[in-house]
Design a protein around this motif. Structure first.
Motif, PDB file in Angstrom:
ATOM      1  N   MET A 154       0.834  -1.196   0.000  1.00 28.53           N
ATOM      2  CA  MET A 154       0.000   0.000   0.000  1.00 28.53           C
ATOM      3  C   MET A 154       0.871   1.250   0.000  1.00 28.53           C
ATOM      4  SD  MET A 154      -3.324  -0.514   0.008  1.00 28.53           S
ATOM      5  CE  MET A 154      -4.443  -1.924   0.158  1.00 28.53           C
ATOM      6  N   PHE A 155       0.398   2.295  -0.655  1.00 24.76           N
ATOM      7  CA  PHE A 155       1.093   3.576  -0.625  1.00 24.76           C
ATOM      8  C   PHE A 155       0.051   4.684  -0.614  1.00 24.76           C
ATOM      9  CE2 PHE A 155       0.546   2.298  -5.008  1.00 24.76           C
ATOM     10  CZ  PHE A 155       0.107   3.448  -5.644  1.00 24.76           C
ATOM     11  N   SER A 156       0.442   5.828  -0.112  1.00 24.57           N
ATOM     12  CA  SER A 156      -0.487   6.955   0.001  1.00 24.57           C
ATOM     13  C   SER A 156      -0.352   7.879  -1.201  1.00 24.57           C
ATOM     14  CB  SER A 156      -0.221   7.736   1.292  1.00 24.57           C
ATOM     15  OG  SER A 156       1.103   8.222   1.317  1.00 24.57           O
ATOM     16  N   LEU A 157      -1.423   8.610  -1.477  1.00 23.50           N
ATOM     17  CA  LEU A 157      -1.446   9.552  -2.589  1.00 23.50           C
ATOM     18  C   LEU A 157      -1.594  10.972  -2.070  1.00 23.50           C
ATOM     19  CD1 LEU A 157      -3.890   7.735  -5.059  1.00 23.50           C
ATOM     20  CD2 LEU A 157      -1.406   7.810  -5.194  1.00 23.50           C
ATOM     21  N   ALA A 158      -0.958  11.892  -2.760  1.00 20.27           N
ATOM     22  CA  ALA A 158      -1.138  13.309  -2.443  1.00 20.27           C
ATOM     23  C   ALA A 158      -2.588  13.702  -2.723  1.00 20.27           C
ATOM     24  CB  ALA A 158      -0.183  14.157  -3.279  1.00 20.27           C
ATOM     25  N   SER A 159      -3.012  14.812  -2.143  1.00 24.65           N
ATOM     26  CA  SER A 159      -4.423  15.192  -2.172  1.00 24.65           C
ATOM     27  C   SER A 159      -5.005  15.230  -3.578  1.00 24.65           C
ATOM     28  CB  SER A 159      -4.607  16.560  -1.510  1.00 24.65           C
ATOM     29  OG  SER A 159      -5.955  16.985  -1.619  1.00 24.65           O
ATOM     30  N   PHE A 160      -4.301  15.871  -4.512  1.00 24.80           N
ATOM     31  CA  PHE A 160      -4.826  16.002  -5.881  1.00 24.80           C
ATOM     32  C   PHE A 160      -5.066  14.631  -6.493  1.00 24.80           C
ATOM     33  CE2 PHE A 160      -4.321  16.154 -10.448  1.00 24.80           C
ATOM     34  CZ  PHE A 160      -5.139  17.211 -10.818  1.00 24.80           C
ATOM     35  N   PHE A 161      -4.086  13.750  -6.356  1.00 22.85           N
ATOM     36  CA  PHE A 161      -4.205  12.424  -6.958  1.00 22.85           C
ATOM     37  C   PHE A 161      -5.200  11.556  -6.200  1.00 22.85           C
ATOM     38  CE2 PHE A 161       0.025  13.942  -8.197  1.00 22.85           C
ATOM     39  CZ  PHE A 161      -0.117  13.879  -9.576  1.00 22.85           C
ATOM     40  N   ALA A 162      -5.349  11.798  -4.907  1.00 27.85           N
ATOM     41  CA  ALA A 162      -6.356  11.070  -4.134  1.00 27.85           C
ATOM     42  C   ALA A 162      -7.753  11.422  -4.639  1.00 27.85           C
ATOM     43  CB  ALA A 162      -6.228  11.403  -2.649  1.00 27.85           C
ATOM     44  N   MET A 163      -8.015  12.709  -4.850  1.00 27.84           N
ATOM     45  CA  MET A 163      -9.318  13.129  -5.347  1.00 27.84           C
ATOM     46  C   MET A 163      -9.530  12.661  -6.785  1.00 27.84           C
ATOM     47  SD  MET A 163     -10.795  14.568  -2.832  1.00 27.84           S
ATOM     48  CE  MET A 163     -12.205  15.354  -3.596  1.00 27.84           C
ATOM     49  N   PHE A 164      -8.473  12.705  -7.588  1.00 31.35           N
ATOM     50  CA  PHE A 164      -8.572  12.211  -8.963  1.00 31.35           C
ATOM     51  C   PHE A 164      -8.939  10.733  -8.960  1.00 31.35           C
ATOM     52  CE2 PHE A 164      -6.775  10.089 -12.648  1.00 31.35           C
ATOM     53  CZ  PHE A 164      -7.226  10.874 -13.698  1.00 31.35           C
ATOM     54  N   THR A 165      -8.296   9.958  -8.079  1.00 35.95           N
ATOM     55  CA  THR A 165      -8.573   8.528  -7.985  1.00 35.95           C
ATOM     56  C   THR A 165     -10.020   8.277  -7.579  1.00 35.95           C
ATOM     57  OG1 THR A 165      -6.275   8.073  -7.380  1.00 35.95           O
ATOM     58  CG2 THR A 165      -7.894   6.376  -6.846  1.00 35.95           C
ATOM     59  N   LYS A 166     -10.506   9.080  -6.643  1.00 36.35           N
ATOM     60  CA  LYS A 166     -11.903   8.927  -6.211  1.00 36.35           C
ATOM     61  C   LYS A 166     -12.856   9.093  -7.385  1.00 36.35           C
ATOM     62  CE  LYS A 166     -15.632  11.326  -3.910  1.00 36.35           C
ATOM     63  NZ  LYS A 166     -16.069  12.548  -3.224  1.00 36.35           N
ATOM     64  N   HIS A 167     -12.667  10.154  -8.142  1.00 43.86           N
ATOM     65  CA  HIS A 167     -13.563  10.415  -9.264  1.00 43.86           C
ATOM     66  C   HIS A 167     -13.409   9.350 -10.356  1.00 43.86           C
ATOM     67  CE1 HIS A 167     -15.043  14.161  -7.684  1.00 43.86           C
ATOM     68  NE2 HIS A 167     -13.825  14.638  -7.558  1.00 43.86           N
ATOM     69  N   PHE A 168     -12.190   8.912 -10.578  1.00 44.76           N
ATOM     70  CA  PHE A 168     -11.959   7.886 -11.593  1.00 44.76           C
ATOM     71  C   PHE A 168     -12.680   6.592 -11.223  1.00 44.76           C
ATOM     72  CE2 PHE A 168      -9.461   4.274 -13.180  1.00 44.76           C
ATOM     73  CZ  PHE A 168      -9.515   4.532 -14.543  1.00 44.76           C
ATOM     74  N   ILE A 169     -12.576   6.188  -9.955  1.00 44.51           N
ATOM     75  CA  ILE A 169     -13.240   4.965  -9.499  1.00 44.51           C
ATOM     76  C   ILE A 169     -14.752   5.101  -9.608  1.00 44.51           C
ATOM     77  CG2 ILE A 169     -13.680   3.533  -7.470  1.00 44.51           C
ATOM     78  CD1 ILE A 169     -10.773   4.029  -6.647  1.00 44.51           C
ATOM     79  N   ASN A 170     -15.279   6.273  -9.260  1.00 43.23           N
ATOM     80  CA  ASN A 170     -16.725   6.498  -9.399  1.00 43.23           C
ATOM     81  C   ASN A 170     -17.160   6.356 -10.857  1.00 43.23           C
ATOM     82  OD1 ASN A 170     -17.234   6.903  -6.705  1.00 43.23           O
ATOM     83  ND2 ASN A 170     -17.222   9.118  -6.811  1.00 43.23           N
ATOM     84  N   ILE A 171     -16.368   6.904 -11.773  1.00 43.34           N
ATOM     85  CA  ILE A 171     -16.710   6.830 -13.194  1.00 43.34           C
ATOM     86  C   ILE A 171     -16.699   5.379 -13.672  1.00 43.34           C
ATOM     87  CG2 ILE A 171     -15.827   7.371 -15.505  1.00 43.34           C
ATOM     88  CD1 ILE A 171     -15.084  10.137 -14.409  1.00 43.34           C
ATOM     89  N   VAL A 172     -15.716   4.597 -13.213  1.00 39.46           N
ATOM     90  CA  VAL A 172     -15.670   3.176 -13.571  1.00 39.46           C
ATOM     91  C   VAL A 172     -16.943   2.473 -13.104  1.00 39.46           C
ATOM     92  CG1 VAL A 172     -14.498   0.987 -13.135  1.00 39.46           C
ATOM     93  CG2 VAL A 172     -13.156   3.040 -13.624  1.00 39.46           C
ATOM     94  N   TYR A 173     -17.383   2.803 -11.896  1.00 37.64           N
ATOM     95  CA  TYR A 173     -18.615   2.199 -11.375  1.00 37.64           C
ATOM     96  C   TYR A 173     -19.821   2.627 -12.207  1.00 37.64           C
ATOM     97  CZ  TYR A 173     -22.528   1.181  -8.295  1.00 37.64           C
ATOM     98  OH  TYR A 173     -23.725   0.731  -7.792  1.00 37.64           O
ATOM     99  N   PHE A 174     -19.893   3.901 -12.559  1.00 34.66           N
ATOM    100  CA  PHE A 174     -21.027   4.402 -13.333  1.00 34.66           C
ATOM    101  C   PHE A 174     -21.075   3.771 -14.722  1.00 34.66           C
ATOM    102  CE2 PHE A 174     -20.641   8.421 -10.623  1.00 34.66           C
ATOM    103  CZ  PHE A 174     -21.572   7.940  -9.724  1.00 34.66           C
ATOM    104  N   ILE A 175     -19.913   3.487 -15.300  1.00 35.51           N
ATOM    105  CA  ILE A 175     -19.880   2.812 -16.600  1.00 35.51           C
ATOM    106  C   ILE A 175     -20.551   1.450 -16.487  1.00 35.51           C
ATOM    107  CG2 ILE A 175     -18.345   1.716 -18.286  1.00 35.51           C
ATOM    108  CD1 ILE A 175     -16.408   4.039 -17.828  1.00 35.51           C
ATOM    109  N   GLN A 176     -20.327   0.757 -15.384  1.00 36.13           N
ATOM    110  CA  GLN A 176     -20.948  -0.556 -15.176  1.00 36.13           C
ATOM    111  C   GLN A 176     -22.458  -0.447 -14.982  1.00 36.13           C
ATOM    112  OE1 GLN A 176     -18.650  -3.325 -12.428  1.00 36.13           O
ATOM    113  NE2 GLN A 176     -17.699  -1.381 -11.881  1.00 36.13           N
TER     114      GLN A 176
END
Length: 658
Positions: free
Chosen positions: A375-397
Motif C-alpha cells: 500500500m502507498f499513500s497519494l497526495a491530495s490532488f491524486f487522491a481526489m482524482f482517484t476517487k472520481h476515476f473509481i466512481n466513473i468506472v462504477y457508473f460505466i458498469q
C-alpha cells in the motif's frame, strides 16, 4: 421449467449482481430475474455528504432502476420486503409475494445507535437519500433562522453541529460541512466564529483504517477547517438541544443545535428478520460459506454488507465497503449460474481490496491504495482524482455514458463555489449567447469555402491533384525558408539591429501574428533561436504528413477521376451543409464535429489550411450546446432527445443524456 432468481435490495451489490445475471441468462427464456427494492432508484451512499452539504443537487446521487435495467432481462419491483419464508421459498412484501428458486439477499445496512438514549429520536442520520435531503434542508433552515435571531447565545446554539463518528462517513460529513459553512456565513451575513463544528468518537484517532500518519494528516486538515475533534469520548445521551459525552469517567453536557449520527451500521431490518432462520453473527450479518451461500441454506446467497465472511488466511471479516460489494457480485452471479444450471465449478470468494480513500470537502482528500501487501499513500490532488476515476468506472458498469456525463457535469462543469479539487476552472462561466457571433462567422466561412470551390469548377472537372499537391510545396517552402534562415541568422540579427534592434524584431513578429503567417512564424522562431537544427522543422512537417491518409489519397483517390469527382462533391456539399447548420444553429454539435474532421483532413493532406487554425478552435468551442441560444437547436434538440431516448438499443446501451 421456469427458474426464478429473486434479488432483495438494489444497493451496490444487488444492482451489479442483477446486471451480471441478466448477461449470463439473456438467451435463456426459462430463467427470470427479479430485483426488489423499497425505492425506485439506486442511491450512491458514498456521496450522501455532498448532497447534505449542498455541493451537488440531490438528484445527482439517484439512479433510476428502470433506466439501469432498460432492455435487460430483469424485472424491477418497487416494494418493501417484510419477511422471507425459506421453507416455501417465498419473499413476502407489502405489495405481493415472490417465489424463488435462488435468493440473493443484498438488503444493505442501516445506522446502529448502540442503545444510546435519545440518539435515534433526536439525531440526524446519514444513510439514505432521504437522510441527505432532510439534513440539507435542516442546515439551510438553521442558518436562515440564525440570521434573524437577535440573541447571540441562542444564535450560537443554533449553529453548533456535532457529528458523532470519526470513521469515513463522519469525517466526510464534517469535512463537507466545514467547507460549506464559510459560504453560508457570507450568504446570511453571519460571523464565522459563531459557528462551531465538532467531531466526536470513542477511538483515539480519526479513521483508524488509515495509517497513523494519514490519520494525523486528516486530523490536521479538519482542525485547519475549524473542526474541533473530541476523541476518546463516548456519547451517553442525545436530546433535542443537547448532547452528553463521557470523557475520562466524567459526563459533560453540551448544548447542540444539530447532532449528526455517523457512528456505525448494522444489517437492514429484513436481514435481521431473515437471520432468525439463518446464522446471524456480529453486526447482524449472516454467516456464509466460501461460495457466499448462507451456511444454513444453499439456495440463499448473501451479498455486500449483509455477509459475514472471513477470507482464507485472514483473521477479520470482509469490510462493509463498496469494493467488497462490487467483487462479491461477480462471484455470486457466477455461482448462482452454476447452481441453476447444475453444472460448472463454483468460485471461491477471494477478495483483494485495493485501499481506501476519504474526501474532506470537495477540494482535499487522502488515499491509501495498492495491493494488500504493498500500500502507498497519494497526495491530495491524486487522491481526489482517484476517487472520481473509481466512481466513473462504477457508473460505466451501472448506467454507462448517461450517468458518466451527469457525474462530470455536477462534479466539474457546474460545480458551486469552486468546491472541486480542480477549483472552478472547468465550471460554466461564459454566457452562451456570446458564442453566437463565432458560430455564425464560422458557418459563413464554411459556406464561402464551398461556394468558391463550386465557382472554381469542382463540380465539373477533377481538381484534387493540385489541391492535395499543395502539401509538398508547403513542406518545401518550410525547409527552404529554414535553410535560408539558418544560413543568414547573423545577417538577420544585424539587420534587425540596424533597423531598430528589438523594435524591428517586435515589428516583424507582430506582422507574422496579425497576418496568421504560420510559415513566417516558424522562420521567426528559427532566426531568433539560432540553435534549432534543420531536422527540427523537418520532423514537425513529417508529423503532419500522416502516412495512412497519404496512402489513401495517393492510391485510392488521385489515380481515379471518378473517385476525385466523388470526393470533390462530398467536400463541397459537406462544407456548405456545415456552414448552413452552424449559421442556423441546427445540429450544431454534430456540425462542429464534422468541421473539426474536415479541418484535420485538410491540414494533414494539403497544408493549405494552416492559416485557418482559428477554425479548429472555433469548432471545439461550439461542440456542446452552442445552438441552444438564438439557434434552431432550441426547438429541435428537446424533440430529438426525446425520440432518441425511446429507441430500445439506445436505452440498453445508455447512449443518451438525461
Amino acid at each position: 421449467m421456469e427458474k426464478n432468481i429473486v434479488i432483495v435490495g438494489a444497493g451496490y451489490s444487488g444492482i451489479l449482481t442483477a446486471k451480471k445475471l441478466a448477461k449470463k441468462f439473456k438467451k435463456n427464456p426459462e430463467v427470470t430475474i427479479t430485483i426488489i427494492d423499497k425505492n425506485p432508484f439506486h442511491t450512491m451512499l458514498t456521496e450522501l455528504h455532498e448532497v447534505a452539504a449542498s455541493r451537488v443537487d440531490e438528484d445527482s446521487i439517484k439512479i433510476s432502476l428502470k433506466k439501469v435495467f432498460a432492455g435487460r432481462k430483469v424485472k424491477v419491483v418497487h416494494d418493501t420486503v417484510t419477511s422471507i419464508n425459506f421453507e416455501s421459498k417465498k419473499v413476502v412484501g407489502n405489495a405481493g409475494d415472490y417465489q424463488y428458486d435462488i435468493l440473493v439477499l443484498a438488503a444493505g445496512s442501516k445506522p446502529t445507535f448502540y442503545g444510546v438514549p435519545g440518539a435515534e429520536e433526536h439525531s440526524f442520520k446519514l444513510w439514505s437519500y432521504e437522510d441527505a435531503v432532510i439534513l440539507k434542508d435542516r442546515i439551510h433552515n438553521l442558518f436562515r433562522q440564525a440570521a434573524c435571531e437577535t440573541n447571540i447565545e441562542e444564535r450560537k446554539k443554533l449553529l453548533s453541529f456535532y457529528v458523532v463518528g470519526a470513521g469515513f462517513t463522519g469525517v466526510e460529513m464534517v469535512g463537507e460541512l466545514a467547507e460549506y459553512v464559510p459560504f453560508l456565513c457570507e450568504k446570511y451575513e453571519i460571523d464565522r466564529s459563531e459557528v462551531t463544528l465538532f467531531d466526536v468518537d470513542g477511538l483515539s484517532r480519526v479513521i483508524p483504517n488509515l495509517t497513523e500518519k494519514l490519520s494525523a494528516k486528516v486530523a490536521r486538515r479538519l482542525e485547519k477547517m475549524g473542526v474541533t475533534l473530541i476523541m476518546n469520548a463516548t456519547v451517553s445521551e442525545v436530546g433535542s438541544d443537547f448532547i452528553e459525552l463521557k470523557q475520562n469517567d466524567k459526563v459533560n453536557h453540551y448544548t447542540a443545535g444539530t447532532v449528526i449520527w455517523a457512528a456505525g451500521i448494522q444489517s437492514a431490518d429484513i436481514t435481521q428478520e431473515a437471520g432468525k432462520d439463518l446464522e446471524l453473527t456480529r453486526g447482524a450479518r449472516i454467516q456464509v460459506d466460501s461460495y457466499l451461500r448462507s451456511s444454513k441454506d444453499e439456495k440463499v446467497f448473501i451479498a455486500g454488507d449483509n455477509m459475514y465472511f472471513v477470507p482464507e488466511g485472514e483473521d477479520r471479516p470482509v469490510p462493509q465497503m463498496v469494493e467488497n460489494c462490487e467483487q462479491c457480485a461477480d462471484v455470486i452471479a457466477h455461482n448462482v449460474a452454476c447452481s441453476l444450471r447444475g453444472q460448472g465449478e463454483m468460485e471461491v470468494y477471494k477478495p483483494s481490496f485495493h485501499g481506501v480513500m476519504v474526501s474532506i470537502g470537495g477540494r482535499y482528500g487522502v488515499a491509501q491504495v495498492g495491493t494488500p501487501k504493498h500500500m502507498f499513500s497519494l497526495a491530495s490532488f491524486f487522491a481526489m482524482f482517484t476517487k472520481h476515476f473509481i466512481n466513473i468506472v462504477y457508473f460505466i458498469q451501472v448506467l454507462g455514458w448517461n450517468k458518466v456525463f451527469s457525474y462530470l457535469k455536477h462534479e466539474f462543469f457546474t460545480v458551486r463555489n469552486c468546491r472541486s479539487f480542480v477549483g472552478g476552472h472547468f465550471s460554466n462561466r461564459t454566457p452562451s449567447f456570446l458564442l453566437v457571433p463565432l458560430r455564425v462567422w464560422l458557418g459563413a466561412v464554411w459556406v464561402f469555402e464551398g461556394v468558391m470551390k463550386i465557382v472554381e469548377g469542382w463540380f465539373k472537372a477533377p481538381k484534387l491533384t493540385g489541391f492535395f499537391g499543395g502539401a509538398n510545396s508547403w513542406y518545401e517552402s518550410i525547409l527552404n525558408g529554414v535553410t535560408s534562415a539558418a544560413s543568414g541568422a547573423a545577417d538577420a540579427t544585424s539587420s534587425a539591429t540596424a533597423t531598430g534592434g528589438s523594435e524591428g524584431a517586435a515589428e516583424a513578429l507582430g506582422h507574422v501574428i496579425m497576418n496568421f503567417d504560420f510559415l513566417g512564424l516558424i522562420r521567426f522562431i528559427f532566426v531568433s533561436g539560432k540553435g534549432l537544427a534543420e531536422s527540427t522543422i523537418s520532423d514537425y512537417a513529417f508529423k503532419l504528413d500522416i502516412p495512412l491518409m497519404n496512402w489513401f489519397v495517393n492510391h485510392l483517390i488521385l489515380p481515379f477521376d471518378g473517385m476525385q469527382m466523388f470526393m470533390q462533391i462530398f467536400i463541397v456539399v459537406a462544407e456548405v451543409l456545415i456552414g448552413l447548420a452552424l449559421m442556423g444553429g441546427l445540429l450544431t454539435g454534430p456540425a462542429a464535429f464534422v468541421s473539426l474532421v474536415l479541418q484535420f483532413m485538410f491540414v494533414c493532406t494539403t497544408g493549405l489550411y494552416l492559416n485557418t487554425f482559428w477554425m479548429i478552435f472555433g469548432g471545439v468551442a461550439l461542440l456542446i450546446g452552442a445552438g441552444r441560444t438564438l439557434g434552431l437547436d432550441y426547438y429541435a434538440m428537446p424533440g430529438l432527445k426525446k425520440w432518441w431516448k425511446k429507441l430500445p438499443i439506445v436505452r440498453k446501451l445508455y447512449i443518451y443524456n438525461d
